[in-house]
Design a protein around this motif. Structure first.
Motif, PDB file in Angstrom:
ATOM      1  N   LEU A 183       0.824  -1.207   0.000  1.00 53.34           N
ATOM      2  CA  LEU A 183       0.000   0.000   0.000  1.00 53.34           C
ATOM      3  C   LEU A 183       0.857   1.255   0.000  1.00 53.34           C
ATOM      4  N   THR A 184       1.963   1.224   0.744  1.00 46.67           N
ATOM      5  CA  THR A 184       2.876   2.367   0.754  1.00 46.67           C
ATOM      6  C   THR A 184       3.441   2.592  -0.641  1.00 46.67           C
ATOM      7  N   ALA A 185       3.895   1.519  -1.276  1.00 46.66           N
ATOM      8  CA  ALA A 185       4.455   1.642  -2.632  1.00 46.66           C
ATOM      9  C   ALA A 185       3.397   2.165  -3.594  1.00 46.66           C
ATOM     10  N   LEU A 186       2.174   1.678  -3.456  1.00 42.50           N
ATOM     11  CA  LEU A 186       1.105   2.101  -4.358  1.00 42.50           C
ATOM     12  C   LEU A 186       0.704   3.554  -4.122  1.00 42.50           C
ATOM     13  N   ARG A 187       0.709   3.974  -2.862  1.00 44.26           N
ATOM     14  CA  ARG A 187       0.380   5.377  -2.559  1.00 44.26           C
ATOM     15  C   ARG A 187       1.448   6.322  -3.100  1.00 44.26           C
ATOM     16  N   ASN A 188       2.695   5.894  -3.037  1.00 46.79           N
ATOM     17  CA  ASN A 188       3.808   6.742  -3.470  1.00 46.79           C
ATOM     18  C   ASN A 188       3.962   6.800  -4.979  1.00 46.79           C
ATOM     19  N   ASP A 189       3.366   5.848  -5.698  1.00 45.55           N
ATOM     20  CA  ASP A 189       3.509   5.810  -7.146  1.00 45.55           C
ATOM     21  C   ASP A 189       2.259   5.184  -7.742  1.00 45.55           C
ATOM     22  N   ALA A 190       1.446   5.995  -8.377  1.00 48.95           N
ATOM     23  CA  ALA A 190       0.184   5.515  -8.943  1.00 48.95           C
ATOM     24  C   ALA A 190       0.403   4.459 -10.028  1.00 48.95           C
ATOM     25  N   ARG A 191       1.593   4.423 -10.598  1.00 48.04           N
ATOM     26  CA  ARG A 191       1.885   3.449 -11.664  1.00 48.04           C
ATOM     27  C   ARG A 191       2.451   2.146 -11.127  1.00 48.04           C
ATOM     28  N   ALA A 192       2.693   2.051  -9.831  1.00 45.90           N
ATOM     29  CA  ALA A 192       3.365   0.885  -9.257  1.00 45.90           C
ATOM     30  C   ALA A 192       2.656  -0.422  -9.572  1.00 45.90           C
ATOM     31  N   ILE A 193       1.330  -0.440  -9.489  1.00 44.91           N
ATOM     32  CA  ILE A 193       0.598  -1.678  -9.745  1.00 44.91           C
ATOM     33  C   ILE A 193       0.754  -2.100 -11.199  1.00 44.91           C
ATOM     34  N   PHE A 194       0.769  -1.144 -12.112  1.00 45.99           N
ATOM     35  CA  PHE A 194       0.920  -1.471 -13.529  1.00 45.99           C
ATOM     36  C   PHE A 194       2.335  -1.949 -13.833  1.00 45.99           C
ATOM     37  N   GLN A 195       3.321  -1.302 -13.202  1.00 48.66           N
ATOM     38  CA  GLN A 195       4.707  -1.738 -13.373  1.00 48.66           C
ATOM     39  C   GLN A 195       4.900  -3.145 -12.800  1.00 48.66           C
ATOM     40  N   ALA A 196       4.327  -3.391 -11.627  1.00 48.51           N
ATOM     41  CA  ALA A 196       4.453  -4.713 -11.003  1.00 48.51           C
ATOM     42  C   ALA A 196       3.767  -5.774 -11.857  1.00 48.51           C
ATOM     43  N   ALA A 197       2.591  -5.462 -12.377  1.00 54.18           N
ATOM     44  CA  ALA A 197       1.874  -6.423 -13.220  1.00 54.18           C
ATOM     45  C   ALA A 197       2.645  -6.702 -14.506  1.00 54.18           C
ATOM     46  N   SER A 198       3.258  -5.672 -15.077  1.00 51.34           N
ATOM     47  CA  SER A 198       4.057  -5.856 -16.284  1.00 51.34           C
ATOM     48  C   SER A 198       5.272  -6.734 -16.005  1.00 51.34           C
ATOM     49  N   LEU A 199       5.969  -6.460 -14.909  1.00 48.75           N
ATOM     50  CA  LEU A 199       7.130  -7.273 -14.537  1.00 48.75           C
ATOM     51  C   LEU A 199       6.713  -8.703 -14.204  1.00 48.75           C
ATOM     52  N   ALA A 200       5.578  -8.851 -13.542  1.00 46.56           N
ATOM     53  CA  ALA A 200       5.068 -10.186 -13.211  1.00 46.56           C
ATOM     54  C   ALA A 200       4.722 -10.954 -14.485  1.00 46.56           C
ATOM     55  N   SER A 201       4.129 -10.264 -15.447  1.00 46.84           N
ATOM     56  CA  SER A 201       3.785 -10.899 -16.717  1.00 46.84           C
ATOM     57  C   SER A 201       5.049 -11.395 -17.436  1.00 46.84           C
ATOM     58  N   LYS A 202       6.092 -10.595 -17.415  1.00 40.50           N
ATOM     59  CA  LYS A 202       7.367 -11.013 -18.018  1.00 40.50           C
ATOM     60  C   LYS A 202       7.946 -12.210 -17.279  1.00 40.50           C
ATOM     61  N   ALA A 203       7.822 -12.215 -15.951  1.00 37.98           N
ATOM     62  CA  ALA A 203       8.311 -13.338 -15.155  1.00 37.98           C
ATOM     63  C   ALA A 203       7.554 -14.615 -15.515  1.00 37.98           C
ATOM     64  N   VAL A 204       6.241 -14.504 -15.637  1.00 34.61           N
ATOM     65  CA  VAL A 204       5.417 -15.665 -15.980  1.00 34.61           C
ATOM     66  C   VAL A 204       5.752 -16.162 -17.382  1.00 34.61           C
ATOM     67  N   ASP A 205       5.906 -15.248 -18.323  1.00 30.37           N
ATOM     68  CA  ASP A 205       6.292 -15.648 -19.682  1.00 30.37           C
ATOM     69  C   ASP A 205       7.610 -16.405 -19.660  1.00 30.37           C
ATOM     70  N   TYR A 206       8.555 -15.937 -18.871  1.00 31.94           N
ATOM     71  CA  TYR A 206       9.863 -16.577 -18.752  1.00 31.94           C
ATOM     72  C   TYR A 206       9.714 -17.997 -18.196  1.00 31.94           C
ATOM     73  N   ILE A 207       8.953 -18.126 -17.118  1.00 30.61           N
ATOM     74  CA  ILE A 207       8.751 -19.437 -16.476  1.00 30.61           C
ATOM     75  C   ILE A 207       8.015 -20.392 -17.411  1.00 30.61           C
ATOM     76  N   LEU A 208       6.934 -19.927 -18.029  1.00 28.14           N
ATOM     77  CA  LEU A 208       6.153 -20.795 -18.902  1.00 28.14           C
ATOM     78  C   LEU A 208       6.937 -21.211 -20.144  1.00 28.14           C
ATOM     79  N   ALA A 209       7.793 -20.328 -20.640  1.00 28.11           N
ATOM     80  CA  ALA A 209       8.631 -20.681 -21.796  1.00 28.11           C
ATOM     81  C   ALA A 209       9.567 -21.829 -21.439  1.00 28.11           C
ATOM     82  N   ILE A 210      10.107 -21.790 -20.234  1.00 26.60           N
ATOM     83  CA  ILE A 210      10.971 -22.890 -19.774  1.00 26.60           C
ATOM     84  C   ILE A 210      10.140 -24.166 -19.636  1.00 26.60           C
TER      85      ILE A 210
END
Length: 113
Positions: free
Chosen positions: A78-105
């Motif tokens: 919540l602190t990270a999200l309050r300090n940066d309105a884009r944090a959730i979108f950045q985290a979701a984007s990074l998470a999506s890349k992580a999942v793509d990496y794992i699923l590709a393996i």
């Protein structure tokens, strides 16, 4: 990781494995996220958010209904999200890349097996 039998419910084992795999993708030889943040810092909270979203995405890819159980992280998120309105979108984007990496393996491993 503890053995699967150490978990009361199979879902908690998979959720935890997927969360840790989310962190695993951040290593410099993989997707190179900054993993040097101290526990309790905003950077640490951001990485935890990435790992938890990756876990939810991986659960969904395996038709597992994910649950959010890491209550101790939520305040930091919540602190990270309050300090940066884009944090959730950045985290979701990074998470999506992580999942793509794992699923590709996983696809590559299954193609070899």
């Amino acid at each position: 990781m503890p053995p699967q039998t150490a978990f009361f419910d199979p879902i908690n084992y998979y959720r935890t494995v997927f969360h840790e795999l989310g962190h695993w993708t951040g290593h410099g030889s993989r997707l190179a996220r900054d993993l040097a943040n101290r526990h309790g810092s905003e950077g640490y909270a951001r990485e935890e958010l990435v790992a938890e979203i990756a876990s939810a995405f991986l659960c969904a890819s395996q038709s597992i209904t994910p649950t959010a159980r890491h209550a101790d992280y939520i305040g930091a998120w919540l602190t990270a999200l309050r300090n940066d309105a884009r944090a959730i979108f950045q985290a979701a984007s990074l998470a999506s890349k992580a999942v793509d990496y794992i699923l590709a393996i996983a696809v590559k491993e299954n193609a070899v097996a």
